[in-house]
Design an enzyme around this catalytic site. Structure first.
Site: not given
Length: 208
Positions: A14, A75
């Site tokens: 991320t 996700d």
């Protein structure tokens, strides 16, 4: 027997500081040192999947191959019943500003407004039930992987409330609660969130 990551360094796929902080807190008790793909200078891969699982694996595999270290991708998304599951995998995309909406970047208040606007079009009796989904994908540099999925059911409220959390948290009221995710202390949120549900499954298999 599923392969285990054990303690040590784990790349979190991320570039989102809030997500890194939340995941790091969840894994801290297990001796895992988290470092973000952003801190390693790894590019963000294009998320071309149509499901949370596909996109999580795309990110985890890219980070693992780019760093040579086992990587974890998350996700997550909001699915709204009255919107046929949207925004779903496009949850973050709904926050992207268009050229006429200001500087590039994500505007979560705008994204929340888009959802509310679509619900308002359906009238005052619209079904406001929604759920946050989280898919965690672990990927090893050699190609092996594991997937864990979690869900937090709830409903949407308007206007947004609370200063904690991020994303759509200010308009999401988890089932059985009256406060939004953005009004709930982070430590408590960690016990009831979609991410907590997915992490409970990951921890049971990886550290149990």
């Amino acid at each position: 027997m599923t392969r285990r990551i054990g303690s040590g360094k784990l790349v979190i796929a991320t570039h989102n500081a809030g997500k890194l902080k939340e995941i790091s807190a969840l894994l801290a008790p297990y001796g895992v040192e988290c470092i973000s793909a952003g801190a390693l200078g790894l590019p963000e891969p294009e998320e071309t999947g149509t499901t949370f699982v596909e996109n999580a694996l795309i990110k985890a595999r890219a980070a693992a191959q780019g760093s040579g270290i086992v990587s974890l991708a998350d996700d997550s998304g909001l699915s709204v019943a009255a919107l046929d599951g949207r925004p779903g995998v496009y949850t973050a995309d709904w926050a992207e500003r268009q050229w006429f909406e200001g500087e590039p970047g994500r505007d979560w208040y705008m994204a929340m407004g888009k959802v509310e606007g679509l619900l308002a079009q359906q009238g005052p009796d619209v079904d406001r039930s929604a759920a946050f989904h989280c898919t965690l994908a672990l990927a090893w540099p050699d190609g092996e992987y594991a997937v864990y999925e979690g869900i937090a059911p709830g409903s949407l409220t308007w206007p947004p409330r609370g200063q904690l959390g991020f994303g759509y948290d200010p308009v999401f009221v988890p089932k059985g609660r009256e406060q939004t995710f953005a009004e709930i202390d982070s430590a408590e949120k960690h016990t009831i969130s979609h991410r907590a549900d997915a992490f409970a499954k990951l921890v049971a298999e990886q550290f149990g």
